[in-house]
Write a protein that holds these residues in place. Structure first.
Motif, PDB file in Angstrom:
ATOM      1  N   ILE A   1      28.638 -16.706 -34.077  1.00  0.00           N
ATOM      2  CA  ILE A   1      29.441 -17.908 -33.856  1.00  0.00           C
ATOM      3  C   ILE A   1      30.245 -17.873 -32.552  1.00  0.00           C
ATOM      4  N   GLN A   2      30.549 -16.662 -32.021  1.00  0.00           N
ATOM      5  CA  GLN A   2      31.283 -16.599 -30.748  1.00  0.00           C
ATOM      6  C   GLN A   2      30.470 -17.178 -29.599  1.00  0.00           C
ATOM      7  N   HIS A   3      29.162 -17.317 -29.810  1.00  0.00           N
ATOM      8  CA  HIS A   3      28.318 -17.919 -28.785  1.00  0.00           C
ATOM      9  C   HIS A   3      28.212 -19.438 -28.938  1.00  0.00           C
ATOM     10  N   ILE A   4      28.700 -19.941 -30.074  1.00  0.00           N
ATOM     11  CA  ILE A   4      28.700 -21.389 -30.286  1.00  0.00           C
ATOM     12  C   ILE A   4      29.900 -22.016 -29.600  1.00  0.00           C
ATOM     13  N   ASP A   5      31.063 -21.336 -29.696  1.00  0.00           N
ATOM     14  CA  ASP A   5      32.280 -21.809 -29.024  1.00  0.00           C
ATOM     15  C   ASP A   5      33.241 -20.634 -28.878  1.00  0.00           C
ATOM     16  N   LYS A   6      33.976 -20.619 -27.780  1.00  0.00           N
ATOM     17  CA  LYS A   6      34.928 -19.518 -27.533  1.00  0.00           C
ATOM     18  C   LYS A   6      36.044 -19.522 -28.562  1.00  0.00           C
ATOM     19  N   ASP A   7      36.415 -20.706 -29.022  1.00  0.00           N
ATOM     20  CA  ASP A   7      37.414 -20.841 -30.080  1.00  0.00           C
ATOM     21  C   ASP A   7      36.718 -20.535 -31.414  1.00  0.00           C
ATOM     22  N   ILE A   8      36.998 -19.364 -31.991  1.00  0.00           N
ATOM     23  CA  ILE A   8      36.272 -18.902 -33.170  1.00  0.00           C
ATOM     24  C   ILE A   8      36.440 -19.842 -34.358  1.00  0.00           C
ATOM     25  N   GLU A   9      37.640 -20.355 -34.568  1.00  0.00           N
ATOM     26  CA  GLU A   9      37.851 -21.272 -35.686  1.00  0.00           C
ATOM     27  C   GLU A   9      37.042 -22.555 -35.500  1.00  0.00           C
ATOM     28  N   LYS A  10      37.019 -23.027 -34.270  1.00  0.00           N
ATOM     29  CA  LYS A  10      36.224 -24.216 -33.965  1.00  0.00           C
ATOM     30  C   LYS A  10      34.737 -23.920 -34.164  1.00  0.00           C
ATOM     31  N   ALA A  11      34.304 -22.728 -33.744  1.00  0.00           N
ATOM     32  CA  ALA A  11      32.900 -22.322 -33.891  1.00  0.00           C
ATOM     33  C   ALA A  11      32.510 -22.263 -35.368  1.00  0.00           C
ATOM     34  N   LYS A  12      33.420 -21.753 -36.210  1.00  0.00           N
ATOM     35  CA  LYS A  12      33.161 -21.693 -37.655  1.00  0.00           C
ATOM     36  C   LYS A  12      32.986 -23.091 -38.234  1.00  0.00           C
ATOM     37  N   GLU A  13      33.836 -23.998 -37.784  1.00  0.00           N
ATOM     38  CA  GLU A  13      33.770 -25.370 -38.276  1.00  0.00           C
ATOM     39  C   GLU A  13      32.457 -26.034 -37.868  1.00  0.00           C
TER      40      GLU A  13
END
Length: 426
Positions: free
Chosen positions: A226-238
């Motif tokens: 998920i860290q490759h989806i978005d730098k903001d981990i919480e946002k990436a999880k969402e």
């Protein structure tokens, strides 16, 4: 030399990069630079009532990682955001190890529909008794494919009926190796048709290959950290959670499934066309496959593992792809595509096409559940509007940027902006 900033390069610079990386020869580099496409006389022998050739944009996804090997993928498409989306998705997925693919089979199926069968039990027994003989007759109809290690390998049957008619349908499975297989299969079917009529004491309605290529299934999968989806981990999880939900939504609602799958084919069709394959056959096979559970469903599956923070994607498709035959040996642009791909065999090419479909799907779902699909679309749509309104090549970027800032992004606004820009220059 690498592909860094490839989309910012000029057309000439991109071709130079492909040449320096030995992805294209000097000859093909020249043909791309001079935009030498399908010869008009060759085209005249490829279709009826020929009047000219028809051009579409030819783009490149610079780097996609499939089975631990890096490829560049040619794409022929007129839709502005497709190549950009595929490129972006491929970069994200490559950071997590890329795609893995599995060829489940590589065979084609043909069928002979028999009707007015007097005794179905006796007819099926006769087919079973003469199974090997029928395969022999089929292979004698196309000995060259047998010499290449392929040929007819299985015969099966099914009884289909409604209130008015009852068919005995005989299915012939053939390993067509690198070929598209239509002519091979149809020749074999025609060869065994009279024997089947005699064996079953019936009449053959038709003998024809099936585009529902369930013996040519390919699976592509990926696991995205998920860290490759978005730098903001919480946002990436969402985002990952929403992509899983979007995948489930497409399984439940045919209205959504149609658009979900269309997005997958934005990538698949573009590469199938570039490779000279039959995109209509691929679409027919895959859309039929989408109904295999009794209703039309989304073709991909995404699952978010909250414990491992991994988003997993998978797609399985019938992919009747060839590396020889059809227009592959006739169209120079197609030859260039195969060279860029590394002249892959049919199985490898089918794997690349399937992986690209999953990449395209990830890009679309990521956009849909986060910024919305329009953001990327509108930037490129603005360029198309600028061109349509009559902007010169050097004006396109300026007009497109102003269009995105304007209250109404339409053709009328684009024409007004071009006029204002010309007056400003004066």
């Amino acid at each position: 030399m690498t592909f860094t900033g490839f989309y910012k390069k000029t057309r000439k610079e991109r071709i130079e990069i492909l040449k320096n990386l030995n992805l294209i020869s000097d000859e093909h580099s020249h043909e791309l630079l001079e935009n030498i496409t399908l010869d008009v006389d060759v085209a005249g022998n490829m279709t009826e009532n020929h009047i000219a050739t028809f051009a579409l944009p030819f783009g490149i996804v610079p780097q996609i990682l499939v089975n631990n090997k890096e490829y560049s993928l040619p794409m022929v498409t007129e839709e502005p955001s497709v190549v950009a989306a595929a490129s972006n998705a491929s970069k994200i997925i490559a950071k997590s190890g890329g795609f893995e693919t599995k060829i489940l089979d590589r065979k084609m199926i043909g069928q002979i529909a028999l009707y007015d069968v007097e005794n179905f039990e006796q007819a099926t027994s006769k087919i079973e008794e003469n199974n090997l003989y029928l395969l022999q007759i089929a292979n004698e109809a196309h000995p060259s494919i047998v010499k290449r290690g392929g040929g007819a390998c299985d015969i099966s049957w099914k009884i289909l009926e409604d209130d008015e008619v009852k068919f005995l349908v005989v299915y012939l499975t053939v390993d067509v190796k690198e070929a598209m297989g239509a002519n091979i299969l149809n020749n074999m079917l025609e060869a065994i048709k009279p024997y089947l009529e005699n064996l079953t004491n019936s009449y053959a309605l038709m003998a024809i290959l099936s585009n529902y290529a369930t013996k040519s299934l390919v699976t592509a999968s990926c696991k995205i950290k998920i860290q490759h989806i978005d730098k903001d981990i919480e946002k990436a999880k969402e985002i990952a959670k929403k992509i899983e939900l979007a995948s489930k939504f497409a399984k439940l609602d045919p209205y959504r499934a149609a658009t979900h799958n269309k997005g997958i084919f934005n990538g698949i069709d573009a590469l199938v066309i570039a490779s000279g394959n039959d995109w209509r056959a691929v679409e027919a096979a895959c859309h039929t496959y989408a109904t295999r559970n009794g209703t039309y469903e989304g073709l991909s599956t995404w699952i978010f593992n909250k414990n491992e923070n991994i988003l997993s994607g998978e797609i399985t498709l019938p992919m009747p792809i060839a590396s020889v035959g059809g227009s592959i040996g006739l169209n120079n642009s197609v030859k260039i595509s195969h060279e860029i791909l590394g002249n892959p065999d049919a199985k490898t090419l089918a794997s690349l096409i399937t992986a690209l479909g999953l990449a395209q799907n990830f890009a679309a779902l990521k956009a849909l559940v986060s910024v919305g699909i329009q953001q990327g679309h509108m930037k490129l749509h603005a360029k198309s509007l600028a061109l349509l309104a009559g902007a010169k090549a050097e004006e396109v970027e300026i007009i497109a940027e102003k269009l995105q800032e304007s209250k109404h992004m339409n053709l009328e606004t684009a024409k007004l902006l071009i006029k204002e820009n010309k007056e400003k220059i004066k």
